[in-house]
Design an enzyme around this catalytic site. Sequence first.
Site, PDB file in Angstrom:
ATOM      1  N   CYS A  98      47.590  41.482  38.288  1.00  0.00           N
ATOM      2  CA  CYS A  98      48.740  41.270  39.188  1.00  0.00           C
ATOM      3  C   CYS A  98      50.084  41.739  38.620  1.00  0.00           C
ATOM      4  O   CYS A  98      50.776  42.526  39.269  1.00  0.00           O
ATOM      5  CB  CYS A  98      48.862  39.818  39.624  1.00  0.00           C
ATOM      6  SG  CYS A  98      47.374  38.857  39.557  1.00  0.00           S
ATOM      7  N   ARG A 127      38.985  37.254  29.646  1.00  0.00           N
ATOM      8  CA  ARG A 127      39.251  35.820  29.794  1.00  0.00           C
ATOM      9  C   ARG A 127      38.482  35.092  28.704  1.00  0.00           C
ATOM     10  O   ARG A 127      37.292  35.323  28.517  1.00  0.00           O
ATOM     11  CB  ARG A 127      38.810  35.328  31.179  1.00  0.00           C
ATOM     12  CG  ARG A 127      39.650  35.968  32.266  1.00  0.00           C
ATOM     13  CD  ARG A 127      39.302  35.487  33.642  1.00  0.00           C
ATOM     14  NE  ARG A 127      40.001  36.342  34.613  1.00  0.00           N
ATOM     15  CZ  ARG A 127      39.785  36.366  35.908  1.00  0.00           C
ATOM     16  NH1 ARG A 127      38.891  35.546  36.424  1.00  0.00           N
ATOM     17  NH2 ARG A 127      40.453  37.167  36.703  1.00  0.00           N
ATOM     18  N   GLN A 145      36.923  44.107  37.254  1.00  0.00           N
ATOM     19  CA  GLN A 145      36.878  43.614  38.623  1.00  0.00           C
ATOM     20  C   GLN A 145      37.589  44.565  39.572  1.00  0.00           C
ATOM     21  O   GLN A 145      38.460  45.324  39.169  1.00  0.00           O
ATOM     22  CB  GLN A 145      37.406  42.194  38.738  1.00  0.00           C
ATOM     23  CG  GLN A 145      38.854  41.996  38.406  1.00  0.00           C
ATOM     24  CD  GLN A 145      39.297  40.562  38.716  1.00  0.00           C
ATOM     25  OE1 GLN A 145      38.484  39.680  38.952  1.00  0.00           O
ATOM     26  NE2 GLN A 145      40.576  40.333  38.709  1.00  0.00           N
ATOM     27  N   ASP A 147      40.154  44.803  41.437  1.00  0.00           N
ATOM     28  CA  ASP A 147      41.366  43.994  41.427  1.00  0.00           C
ATOM     29  C   ASP A 147      42.370  44.659  42.366  1.00  0.00           C
ATOM     30  O   ASP A 147      42.935  45.694  42.031  1.00  0.00           O
ATOM     31  CB  ASP A 147      41.895  44.021  39.974  1.00  0.00           C
ATOM     32  CG  ASP A 147      42.654  42.776  39.611  1.00  0.00           C
ATOM     33  OD1 ASP A 147      43.041  42.039  40.526  1.00  0.00           O
ATOM     34  OD2 ASP A 147      42.857  42.556  38.398  1.00  0.00           O
ATOM     35  N   HIS A 149      45.668  44.505  45.293  1.00  0.00           N
ATOM     36  CA  HIS A 149      46.854  43.766  45.740  1.00  0.00           C
ATOM     37  C   HIS A 149      47.467  44.446  46.944  1.00  0.00           C
ATOM     38  O   HIS A 149      47.553  45.671  46.999  1.00  0.00           O
ATOM     39  CB  HIS A 149      47.874  43.660  44.603  1.00  0.00           C
ATOM     40  CG  HIS A 149      47.372  42.819  43.472  1.00  0.00           C
ATOM     41  ND1 HIS A 149      46.749  43.359  42.370  1.00  0.00           N
ATOM     42  CD2 HIS A 149      47.344  41.467  43.313  1.00  0.00           C
ATOM     43  CE1 HIS A 149      46.371  42.370  41.567  1.00  0.00           C
ATOM     44  NE2 HIS A 149      46.710  41.219  42.107  1.00  0.00           N
ATOM     45  N   LYS A 229      43.536  30.218  48.376  1.00  0.00           N
ATOM     46  CA  LYS A 229      42.686  31.400  48.527  1.00  0.00           C
ATOM     47  C   LYS A 229      41.460  31.146  49.384  1.00  0.00           C
ATOM     48  O   LYS A 229      41.015  30.009  49.535  1.00  0.00           O
ATOM     49  CB  LYS A 229      42.250  31.896  47.150  1.00  0.00           C
ATOM     50  CG  LYS A 229      41.516  30.863  46.316  1.00  0.00           C
ATOM     51  CD  LYS A 229      41.205  31.413  44.915  1.00  0.00           C
ATOM     52  CE  LYS A 229      40.680  30.317  44.023  1.00  0.00           C
ATOM     53  NZ  LYS A 229      40.420  30.728  42.669  1.00  0.00           N
ATOM     54  N   HIS A 275      46.256  38.926  46.929  1.00  0.00           N
ATOM     55  CA  HIS A 275      45.389  39.343  45.814  1.00  0.00           C
ATOM     56  C   HIS A 275      43.969  39.336  46.353  1.00  0.00           C
ATOM     57  O   HIS A 275      43.549  38.334  46.922  1.00  0.00           O
ATOM     58  CB  HIS A 275      45.437  38.342  44.658  1.00  0.00           C
ATOM     59  CG  HIS A 275      46.812  37.967  44.206  1.00  0.00           C
ATOM     60  ND1 HIS A 275      47.311  38.322  42.976  1.00  0.00           N
ATOM     61  CD2 HIS A 275      47.783  37.249  44.803  1.00  0.00           C
ATOM     62  CE1 HIS A 275      48.541  37.834  42.830  1.00  0.00           C
ATOM     63  NE2 HIS A 275      48.845  37.173  43.930  1.00  0.00           N
TER      64      HIS A 275
HETATM   65 ZN    ZN Z   1      46.273  39.350  41.466  1.00  0.00          ZN
END
Ligand code: ZN
Length: 396
Positions: A98, A127, A145, A147, A149, A229, A275
Amino acid sequence: MFDHRELAKVMDLFHFEEHSPGMMFWHPIGLQFFRVIEDFMRQVYQAYGFEEVRSPVALNRSLWERSGHWQKFRKNMFVVGIPDADAEPDYALKPMSCPAHIAIYKSHKRSYREIPMRLLEFGIVHRNEPSGTLSGCMRLRQFVQDDAHIFCREADIRDEISNFLRMVKQVYAAFGYNNFSIRIALRPEQRLGSDELWDRAESALIEAVQALDYAYELAPGEGSFYSPKIEVSLQDHLGRSWQCGTIQVDFNFPQLFDLSFVNEKGDLEQLVMLHQAVLGSLERWIGILLENHGGVLPLWVAPVQIAVASVSKKSADWAEVIFKRLKQIGARVELHVSDRTIAKKIRELSVRKIPLIAVVGEKEAMNQSLNLRRLGIAGQQEIQLPELETELLNLR
Ligand SMILES: [Zn+2]
């Protein structure tokens, strides 16, 4: 039931090492498999108006402080120190992309003509999961991932969520999953931002799902620290449920990072950030896929789709012609023309879960044909090469 680690071993896809827990070593065929899935997702995202970007794996602490990750997520992050600098660590490996995509958005002034802006990264994230919870590629410390946005106006949220759910349906079906369920995770105790923002974000999500007439469950307290989410879980053929897809409506980062665009009237207007991930971790997706199909993968996704095997030296030339022709049309193909007996070759290729084996003997060489065996299906079938080419071309 098959364990994906066992399948990965016989299919020669990847392995793990004790010195790097929760991180994967991809072998050539395994990486080919990974790329097939990544390329497929790249095409789907492009069709939905996303543009691909790439950003650093390590980002400075100041960015994580601004996003709140440093305060709320630090124990899950790998912090990287710089030798000879003062004791304070300076960088963290990104657990998500992000802040990096925010930096790309903010690299210059944006106009309403660029909104919604949709960015996608196959982001390598880290992580720090506790070692006891690591489990093959189902739970890792380093993974990729999808990922993505979306920077948009509040009024766009419903359309964007509806696009997301269409993508989910299309992608999951392509991999053979036709059932999925939806949960809406609401504000957690530890969170950023005012209740008023959370009210708006939560109702935007709920209204968007209701408008599509999807059944859903509410999960109070389970949102992330910056936004509520939607979580999408697929049901596999073994009756297990896996949470993979997610989309979050976020009013907090746009405030924290001062994200805006110039609207039609020439005024600065604040936006909303969504996201999203359709697969989530690609590695985990692959683990689920392997176990779900017991290694007998759909032909379009199999890392090696077909092996051409000659019975003897006399048919090796024709086998090579078939191999080259299939290669030319973009099929993922292997050639086996060694002296080993055909029975041995077939056994080895079947253990490796290669979906199609084209056996070529003297008779086939004479007929310009091949004898096709399909993994998991008894018997064989003599067909002409163009027929096989058409079948493989139609997979795209
Ligand atoms: Zn994000």
